[in-house]
Design an enzyme around this catalytic site. Structure first.
Site, PDB file in Angstrom:
ATOM      1  N   ASP A   1       0.907  -1.196  -0.064  1.00 13.85           N
ATOM      2  CA  ASP A   1       0.025   0.014  -0.018  1.00 13.85           C
ATOM      3  C   ASP A   1       1.067   1.243   0.051  1.00 13.85           C
ATOM      4  O   ASP A   1       1.963   1.329   0.698  1.00 13.85           O
ATOM      5  CB  ASP A   1      -0.852   0.049   1.267  1.00 13.85           C
ATOM      6  CG  ASP A   1      -2.061   0.859   1.119  1.00 13.85           C
ATOM      7  OD1 ASP A   1      -1.939   2.059   0.926  1.00 13.85           O
ATOM      8  OD2 ASP A   1      -3.466   0.273   1.272  1.00 13.85           O
TER       9      ASP A   1
ATOM     10  N   LEU B   1      -0.324   4.168   1.123  1.00 11.04           N
ATOM     11  CA  LEU B   1      -0.812   4.926   2.252  1.00 11.04           C
ATOM     12  C   LEU B   1      -1.367   6.156   1.694  1.00 11.04           C
ATOM     13  O   LEU B   1      -1.395   7.139   2.399  1.00 11.04           O
ATOM     14  CB  LEU B   1      -0.120   5.136   3.415  1.00 11.04           C
ATOM     15  CG  LEU B   1       0.626   3.664   3.949  1.00 11.04           C
ATOM     16  CD1 LEU B   1       1.913   4.058   5.141  1.00 11.04           C
ATOM     17  CD2 LEU B   1      -0.440   2.881   4.508  1.00 11.04           C
TER      18      LEU B   1
ATOM     19  N   ASN C   1      -4.432   6.715   0.910  1.00  9.33           N
ATOM     20  CA  ASN C   1      -5.637   7.056   1.569  1.00  9.33           C
ATOM     21  C   ASN C   1      -6.000   6.126   2.856  1.00  9.33           C
ATOM     22  O   ASN C   1      -7.039   5.697   2.956  1.00  9.33           O
ATOM     23  CB  ASN C   1      -6.861   6.698   0.513  1.00  9.33           C
ATOM     24  CG  ASN C   1      -8.019   7.297   0.650  1.00  9.33           C
ATOM     25  OD1 ASN C   1      -8.218   8.418   1.217  1.00  9.33           O
ATOM     26  ND2 ASN C   1      -9.146   6.493   0.750  1.00  9.33           N
TER      27      ASN C   1
ATOM     28  N   LYS D   1     -10.980   5.894  -5.119  1.00  2.74           N
ATOM     29  CA  LYS D   1     -12.343   5.562  -5.343  1.00  2.74           C
ATOM     30  C   LYS D   1     -13.322   6.566  -5.014  1.00  2.74           C
ATOM     31  O   LYS D   1     -14.589   6.417  -5.060  1.00  2.74           O
ATOM     32  CB  LYS D   1     -12.643   4.535  -4.215  1.00  2.74           C
ATOM     33  CG  LYS D   1     -12.422   5.118  -2.795  1.00  2.74           C
ATOM     34  CD  LYS D   1     -13.175   4.123  -1.624  1.00  2.74           C
ATOM     35  CE  LYS D   1     -12.815   4.769  -0.595  1.00  2.74           C
ATOM     36  NZ  LYS D   1     -13.406   4.148   0.718  1.00  2.74           N
TER      37      LYS D   1
ATOM     38  N   SER E   1     -17.079  -3.044  -8.764  1.00  4.50           N
ATOM     39  CA  SER E   1     -18.149  -2.272  -8.167  1.00  4.50           C
ATOM     40  C   SER E   1     -19.418  -2.431  -8.919  1.00  4.50           C
ATOM     41  O   SER E   1     -19.393  -2.369 -10.232  1.00  4.50           O
ATOM     42  CB  SER E   1     -17.692  -0.903  -7.915  1.00  4.50           C
ATOM     43  OG  SER E   1     -18.816  -0.063  -7.812  1.00  4.50           O
ATOM     44  N   ALA E   2     -20.479  -2.376  -8.095  1.00  3.60           N
ATOM     45  CA  ALA E   2     -21.816  -2.311  -8.798  1.00  3.60           C
ATOM     46  C   ALA E   2     -21.830  -1.011  -9.651  1.00  3.60           C
ATOM     47  O   ALA E   2     -22.698  -1.118 -10.199  1.00  3.60           O
ATOM     48  CB  ALA E   2     -22.930  -2.178  -7.382  1.00  3.60           C
TER      49      ALA E   2
ATOM     50  N   TYR F   1     -14.474   7.199 -12.302  1.00  6.26           N
ATOM     51  CA  TYR F   1     -14.015   6.131 -11.729  1.00  6.26           C
ATOM     52  C   TYR F   1     -14.595   4.678 -12.134  1.00  6.26           C
ATOM     53  O   TYR F   1     -14.001   3.675 -12.026  1.00  6.26           O
ATOM     54  CB  TYR F   1     -14.497   6.532 -10.070  1.00  6.26           C
ATOM     55  CG  TYR F   1     -14.848   5.313  -9.180  1.00  6.26           C
ATOM     56  CD1 TYR F   1     -13.308   4.909  -8.812  1.00  6.26           C
ATOM     57  CD2 TYR F   1     -15.943   4.627  -8.892  1.00  6.26           C
ATOM     58  CE1 TYR F   1     -13.401   3.628  -8.071  1.00  6.26           C
ATOM     59  CE2 TYR F   1     -16.023   3.485  -7.922  1.00  6.26           C
ATOM     60  CZ  TYR F   1     -14.653   2.851  -7.603  1.00  6.26           C
ATOM     61  OH  TYR F   1     -14.847   1.787  -6.892  1.00  6.26           O
TER      62      TYR F   1
ATOM     63  N   LYS G   1     -13.132   0.834 -13.429  1.00  6.43           N
ATOM     64  CA  LYS G   1     -13.502  -0.461 -12.929  1.00  6.43           C
ATOM     65  C   LYS G   1     -13.905  -1.241 -14.249  1.00  6.43           C
ATOM     66  O   LYS G   1     -13.586  -2.540 -14.167  1.00  6.43           O
ATOM     67  CB  LYS G   1     -14.768  -0.311 -11.994  1.00  6.43           C
ATOM     68  CG  LYS G   1     -14.406   0.289 -10.522  1.00  6.43           C
ATOM     69  CD  LYS G   1     -13.359  -0.585  -9.778  1.00  6.43           C
ATOM     70  CE  LYS G   1     -12.896   0.091  -8.947  1.00  6.43           C
ATOM     71  NZ  LYS G   1     -11.765  -0.595  -8.069  1.00  6.43           N
TER      72      LYS G   1
ATOM     73  N   ARG H   1     -28.141  14.655  -6.411  1.00  2.00           N
ATOM     74  CA  ARG H   1     -26.764  14.721  -6.700  1.00  2.00           C
ATOM     75  C   ARG H   1     -26.486  14.315  -8.157  1.00  2.00           C
ATOM     76  O   ARG H   1     -27.085  13.232  -8.148  1.00  2.00           O
ATOM     77  CB  ARG H   1     -26.015  13.920  -5.498  1.00  2.00           C
ATOM     78  CG  ARG H   1     -24.450  13.965  -5.824  1.00  2.00           C
ATOM     79  CD  ARG H   1     -23.736  13.133  -4.659  1.00  2.00           C
ATOM     80  NE  ARG H   1     -23.949  11.624  -4.501  1.00  2.00           N
ATOM     81  CZ  ARG H   1     -23.469  10.841  -3.765  1.00  2.00           C
ATOM     82  NH1 ARG H   1     -22.689  11.056  -2.979  1.00  2.00           N
ATOM     83  NH2 ARG H   1     -23.749   9.425  -3.721  1.00  2.00           N
TER      84      ARG H   1
ATOM     85  N   GLY I   1     -25.618  12.358 -11.461  1.00  4.60           N
ATOM     86  CA  GLY I   1     -24.952  11.168 -11.481  1.00  4.60           C
ATOM     87  C   GLY I   1     -25.901  10.032 -10.533  1.00  4.60           C
ATOM     88  O   GLY I   1     -25.426   8.936 -10.976  1.00  4.60           O
TER      89      GLY I   1
END
Ligand code: NAD
Ligand code: WQD
Length: 339
Positions: A31, A33, A35, A84, A124-125, A148, A152, A291, A293
């Site tokens: 990692d 680091l 985030n 993300k 991700s969904a 983002y 994916k 919001r 999107g």
């Protein structure tokens, strides 16, 4: 069995490290680091009373990745590392494409060099875009609505092309719905940088008094109470989904794709109520515009993961709210105070 966990110091990664160590896997974390904090890994070791190896290394640096593979005989990789934040990805797309795509390409090239061809990828969904019907099944059409999400989708396609070019690869694409909650110890949890973007970390900071109220993004959706509906999944259930995937991955199955969700949707107002009950605090809120999107509703059909992996999410909404609140109360400033 030795598992390399990229992004293992992060929210989902740290919870997965706990479950890997509980199952007696050897764990190596890579990692940068960007985030996260190394303190999360100290806490993982405290919870499990086991050790792991940590490399502060960047997937954008191939040499650093190769060092890890030359120093350890890795059997498989769980690849969490990535940026993300959806809104940020719209403002600085190149950073997202570079970090997420180039980072993954570097990782895959090094894995190929060392003949390590087993990988679990955090999808991700969001790859389902705005689904035409619910619940969402794995074979639904895919699309992206922001940079983002596009990273994916592109990484899923890269991994599929890789598998088609070389059938020795075993690849699991795990599409997470909305992970929330924390380990029951309250020692590890989600530690967002600055003002949270996601609903539950935001509610949690309102409950503790750091933020005055929650903005509810729209109450005119075509949902039972007009607010957005999502499939919230406890992060420990999600971590256990990875534990159930690994033995299957090591049977040389080729390409696997699973939804990891509960199969139930909750609205924003239901989440507020759930959190008020868990925390015994009032969550003031204001209805504001939608919001941009956002979609109205999204929940998984998790039947495939149950049939093929024997995995099912077990924790309730009350567990998710209680564990989030326990983490927030014990660590009002996240990992910061321990540093
Ligand atoms: P996180 O930010 O807590 O963890 C990601 C980790 O990756 C961080 O520790 C960060 O420091 C590290 N990282 C980022 N870029 C790196 C690089 N170039 N080299 C090395 N390390 C790097 O995020 P999370 O919530 O734990 O998410 C983990 C994965 O799951 C991500 O790929 C994310 O896109 C995916 N995912 C998350 C959610 C969610 O809502 N949390 C939902 C679906 C999918
Ligand atoms: C949930 C609901 C909002 C904040 C995001 C990513 C997705 C995935 C998970 C990584 C929605 C509403 C939110 C607030 C609100 N991440 N809301 N007020 O948007 O479903 O998914 O995280 O892959 O890609 O897009 O999650 O927690 O932001 O929102 O009313 O302050 O809460 O409108 O209905 P989302 P979220």
């Amino acid at each position: 069995m030795k598992i390399l966990v990229t992004g293992g110091a992060g929210y989902i990664g740290s919870h997965t490290c706990v479950e890997l160590l509980n199952e007696n896997y050897d764990v190596v974390v890579l990692d940068n680091l960007s985030n996260s904090s190394e303190e999360s890994l100290t806490r993982v070791k405290n919870i499990t009373e086991k050790s792991l190896e940590f490399y502060k290394a960047d997937l954008l640096n191939k040499k650093q990745i190769a060092t890890v593979f030359s120093e350890h005989k890795i059997d498989g990789v769980i690849h969490f590392a990535g940026l993300k934040a959806v809104g940020e990805s719209v403002s600085i797309p190149l950073k997202y494409f570079h970090n997420n795509i180039t980072g993954t390409l570097n990782l895959l090239a090094v894995m190929n060099d060392f003949n390590v061809k087993n990988i679990v990828f955090s999808s991700s969904a969001t790859v389902y875009g705005d689904p035409a019907s619910l619940p969402i099944k794995e074979e639904f059409p895919l699309s992206a609505t922001n940079p983002y999400g596009r990273t994916k989708l592109m990484i899923e396609e890269i991994l599929q092309d890789l598998y088609h070019s070389d059938k020795n690869w075993n690849i699991a694409l795990l599409r997470y719905f909305n992970p929330i909650g924390a380990h029951k110890s309250g020692e590890i949890g989600e530690d967002p940088c600055g003002i949270p973007n996601n609903l539950v970390p935001y509610i949690s900071q309102v409950a503790i008094g750091f933020l005055p109220w929650l903005s509810v993004f729209g109450n005119d959706y075509d949902t039972p109470d007009g607010t957005g509906v999502r499939d919230y999944i406890h992060v420990v259930d999600l971590a256990l989904g990875h534990i159930k995937t690994l033995p299957k991955l090591f049977t040389n199955p080729g390409l696997l794709i699973y939804n990891l969700g509960t199969g139930s949707g909750y609205s924003v107002l239901e989440m507020i109520k759930g959190f008020e009950a868990a925390s015994n605090k009032k969550i003031p809120y204001k209805i504001v515009d939608r919001r941009p999107g956002d979609i109205a509703a999204c929940w998984a059909d998790p039947a495939k993961a149950q049939e093929e992996l024997g995995w099912k999410a077990n924790k309730t909404l009350a567990d998710m709210c209680k564990d989030t609140w326990n983490w927030q109360k014990k660590n009002p400033n996240g990992y910061l105070e321990s540093l």
